[in-house]
Scaffold this active site. Structure first.
Site, mmCIF file in Angstrom:
data_model
loop_
_atom_site.group_PDB
_atom_site.id
_atom_site.type_symbol
_atom_site.label_atom_id
_atom_site.label_comp_id
_atom_site.label_asym_id
_atom_site.label_seq_id
_atom_site.Cartn_x
_atom_site.Cartn_y
_atom_site.Cartn_z
ATOM 1 N N GLU A 245 0.848 -1.197 0.000
ATOM 2 C CA GLU A 245 0.000 0.000 0.000
ATOM 3 C C GLU A 245 0.874 1.232 0.000
ATOM 4 O OE1 GLU A 245 -2.558 -0.236 3.398
ATOM 5 O OE2 GLU A 245 -3.597 -1.993 2.624
ATOM 6 N N LYS A 247 2.365 4.344 1.486
ATOM 7 C CA LYS A 247 2.519 4.853 2.852
ATOM 8 C C LYS A 247 2.285 6.359 2.759
ATOM 9 C CE LYS A 247 5.623 4.828 6.851
ATOM 10 N NZ LYS A 247 5.112 6.024 7.441
ATOM 11 N N GLU A 297 -5.120 7.019 7.377
ATOM 12 C CA GLU A 297 -4.143 8.113 7.381
ATOM 13 C C GLU A 297 -4.783 9.286 6.655
ATOM 14 O OE1 GLU A 297 -1.153 7.685 8.833
ATOM 15 O OE2 GLU A 297 0.223 9.118 7.916
ATOM 16 N N PHE A 338 -7.091 2.072 5.896
ATOM 17 C CA PHE A 338 -6.335 0.856 5.602
ATOM 18 C C PHE A 338 -6.637 -0.309 6.532
ATOM 19 C CE2 PHE A 338 -3.388 3.858 7.773
ATOM 20 C CZ PHE A 338 -3.207 3.165 8.966
ATOM 21 N N LYS A 420 7.321 -1.141 6.875
ATOM 22 C CA LYS A 420 7.394 0.085 6.073
ATOM 23 C C LYS A 420 8.703 0.088 5.298
ATOM 24 C CE LYS A 420 8.643 2.348 10.361
ATOM 25 N NZ LYS A 420 8.419 3.358 11.337
HETATM 26 P P1 AMP Z 1 5.907 5.226 11.194
HETATM 27 O O1 AMP Z 1 5.104 6.333 11.795
HETATM 28 O O2 AMP Z 1 7.099 5.702 10.423
HETATM 29 O O3 AMP Z 1 6.212 4.131 12.188
HETATM 30 O O4 AMP Z 1 5.025 4.497 10.060
HETATM 31 C C1 AMP Z 1 3.819 3.881 10.341
HETATM 32 C C2 AMP Z 1 2.707 4.862 10.076
HETATM 33 O O5 AMP Z 1 2.487 5.019 8.681
HETATM 34 C C3 AMP Z 1 1.360 4.409 10.584
HETATM 35 O O6 AMP Z 1 1.237 4.644 11.947
HETATM 36 C C4 AMP Z 1 0.412 5.270 9.745
HETATM 37 O O7 AMP Z 1 0.186 6.488 10.416
HETATM 38 C C5 AMP Z 1 1.194 5.570 8.487
HETATM 39 N N1 AMP Z 1 0.607 5.009 7.260
HETATM 40 C C6 AMP Z 1 0.483 5.670 6.093
HETATM 41 N N2 AMP Z 1 -0.069 4.898 5.146
HETATM 42 C C7 AMP Z 1 -0.327 3.697 5.709
HETATM 43 C C8 AMP Z 1 -0.906 2.483 5.244
HETATM 44 N N3 AMP Z 1 -1.310 2.329 3.979
HETATM 45 N N4 AMP Z 1 -1.011 1.451 6.118
HETATM 46 C C9 AMP Z 1 -0.584 1.585 7.390
HETATM 47 N N5 AMP Z 1 -0.034 2.705 7.902
HETATM 48 C C10 AMP Z 1 0.103 3.760 7.067
#
Ligand code: AMP
Length: 560
Positions: A245, A247, A297, A338, A420
């Protein structure tokens, strides 16, 4: 129950370093506690008064607290601050001051846990004009009836720093032990209720009561977290076929709907509904289910460039209390869903991701460019995945998420069910635990920041160095005004802060260091951004830091 009993247990815990022994102490204490006070007592043991998602908070910062201590004891605030600079802990200072005042004891009436809890509630509910005076009044009443030891823990609770090395996980283990229930069952109940007090109370009744605890609409769930993966190939090899997906580079929103009512919670589980009427409106249009909890998001796309706007811009809207309508036009949001955790009376967290995605596709009728499902492909093909990754980056997003199609939704966990992939080097989310006043052009601003990494088992923050670069003048000003109310005490140019604010820090390398309590230091650290969306309990842990250290390709460990 007398509050002095709790204070004695706090003291025992403070001076018992072993986690196992701490668990035993708490478990014995819980066993002896009657059901009517168990809920409040368990919360107080974790140093919290209200669960993190509750809108109530004490709202007493360090300076109001010192004024109250001064009012109760007659010791001037300046002297309190001097003592604090020597002692480093307001609890110890208050205890010492009260010990000096022997006559104090004559006026005392014995405090109970219930009374202390009720007073905390009154302090939190003091809203509007004159609220500060009311808060001081209730807190002063409490402190003037407290013994020196009780006062020590009351003031620490007020500041949210109990310093007894007990986090929720430890209380969860103690509950399991006290009532002889599998820790997995207690853990699951805690995950769903998100309230350690409710869990303790149910556990005393028995396993069946715990198993009855379910997800409820309008009680936010801790979001499932992602793990960083080194590259796409690595993940595909592990998962085979997987969902990719975009991000989205925005802020997480958890949307709850029941009938016509919609509430939105931020990643830190704050209710942000009022600031986001546009998302509420779109959600109402797009969601075709009576009762649902979904995860997504929200991004702000710049209409001129077609790319997402900076994260800080999004956070501005989340924090907005005035002129919401104006902001809405300037920074319009798009929301992409998502995941789903609950639908029409049923939990969906035990379904696998493929099934959950099907649920969202059925439930959400997209409103173009406003509200929809996250763009997704399913593949096991590396080239296709790579193409999707570049497509996401070209659209200005952070990268992609790769999700295990067979995985469940585990609230609050970083379990490797979604990975991620982003091009930048891994950063760390650290807590600002201290700072120094700048000099020259930067005087009046807090310039260099001492950083702390979270110790998950104790809930405390271990120093991991300081950072002085990466922020614009505007951000420095903004940060200074956010940090000022958190100042606990000052020592010359140095200030010690209540550990609340999270910053994302990039660095060149992690090094071993005897100079910091964590045992590590960051080489060339730089602040990437201020993470208003994260609470300090979501900051990175010492375990993660160690794991990054062990995996980094430095000359040091390449040779090892
Ligand atoms: P991080 O904040 O760097 O740990 O990355 C995870 C975060 O990416 C999640 O907490 C979401 O806020 C964001 N995110 C954005 N797009 C997605 C997606 N398609 N699926 C899950 N999380 C997403």
């Amino acid at each position: 129950m007398r509050y002095s009993e709790l204070a004695n247990v706090y003291e025992k815990l403070e001076f018992t370093p072993s986690k196992l022994e701490k668990t035993d102490i708490i478990s014995e204490f819980l066993k002896e506690t009657s059901e009517d006070v168990l809920e409040r007592l368990s919360m107080l043991l974790t140093g919290q008064v209200f669960p993190e998602w509750d809108e109530l908070e004490l709202g007493v910062g360090p300076s109001l607290l010192y004024d109250t201590i001064s009012f109760v004891t007659g010791v001037k605030p300046a002297e309190i601050k001097n003592l604090l600079a020597k002692e480093g802990d307001i609890g110890n200072v208050t205890e010492k001051i009260l010990k000096r005042k022997v006559q104090h004891i004559l006026f005392k009436k014995e405090l109970t846990v219930e009374q202390v809890y009720t007073s905390f509630g009154r302090i939190a509910r003091a809203y509007g004009s004159g609220s500060q005076n009311k808060k001081v009044k209730y807190l002063a009443e409490l402190l003037s009836n407290a013994s020196p030891k009780e006062a020590k823990y009351i003031v620490r609770t007020v500041l949210g720093e109990l310093r007894i090395g007990v986090a929720e996980g430890l209380v969860r283990d103690a509950i399991a032990k006290a009532f002889n229930i599998d820790v997995k069952i207690v853990g699951r109940a805690f995950m769903l209720a998100n309230h350690i007090g409710i869990v303790a109370k149910a556990a005393k009744t028995g396993k069946a009561a715990l198993e009855k605890i379910k997800i409820k609409v309008f009680i936010p769930i801790r979001p499932m977290l992602a793990q960083l993966a080194p590259d796409i190939q690595h993940v595909l090899k592990e998962l085979g076929e997987a969902a990719m997906e975009i991000k989205y580079d925005g802020a997480r929103v958890q949307i709850h709907k029941k009938g016509d009512e919609i509430k939105i919670y931020s990643r830190r589980l704050e209710n942000v509904t009022e600031a986001l009427p546009d998302i509420v409106k779109m959600a109402r249009k797009a969601i075709k289910a009576d009762e649902v909890i979904i995860d997504g998001e929200t991004v702000a796309i710049d209409t001129a460039t077609g790319k997402p706007r900076a994260f800080q811009e999004i956070m501005k809207r989340f924090r907005r209390k005035h002129d919401i309508a104006g902001m809405l036009e300037r920074i319009p949001f798009e929301t992409y869903i998502f995941d789903v955790m609950f639908i029409n009376g049923k939990e969906t967290i035990d379904m696998n991701f493929r099934e959950r995605r099907q649920v969202i596709e059925e439930v959400i009728k997209p409103v173009k460019g406003k509200f929809g499902t996250a763009e997704q492909i399913i593949t096991s093909d590396f080239e296709e995945a790579e193409k999707f990754y570049h497509y996401a980056l070209d659209k200005g997003h952070e990268g992609i998420m790769i999700k295990n199609l067979k995985a469940l939704y585990i609230p609050g966990a970083r379990v490797g069910y979604m990975y991620k992939i982003k091009p930048t080097m891994e950063t760390l989310d650290l807590v600002v635990i201290g700072a120094t006043w700048g000099t020259g052009k930067r005087s009046g601003w807090l310039g260099s920041y001492f950083l702390g990494v979270r110790d998950e088992s104790t809930g405390e923050f271990l120093p991991v160095g300081k950072v002085a670069t990466g922020l614009s003048e505007e951000q420095l000003k903004e940060l200074t005004s956010s940090l000022k109310p958190l100042i606990e005490y000052e020592e010359g140019q140095k200030v010690m802060l209540k550990p609340m604010l999270v910053v994302e820090v990039a660095y060149q390398e992690i090094q071993r260091s005897p100079n910091y309590e964590s045992g590590y230091a960051l080489r060339f650290p730089r602040v990437v951004r201020i993470r208003d969306d994260k609470s300090s309990r979501e900051a990175d842990t010492i375990d993660r830091l160690i794991s990054l250290y062990n995996h980094q390709a430095t000359s040091e460990n390449r040779e090892a």
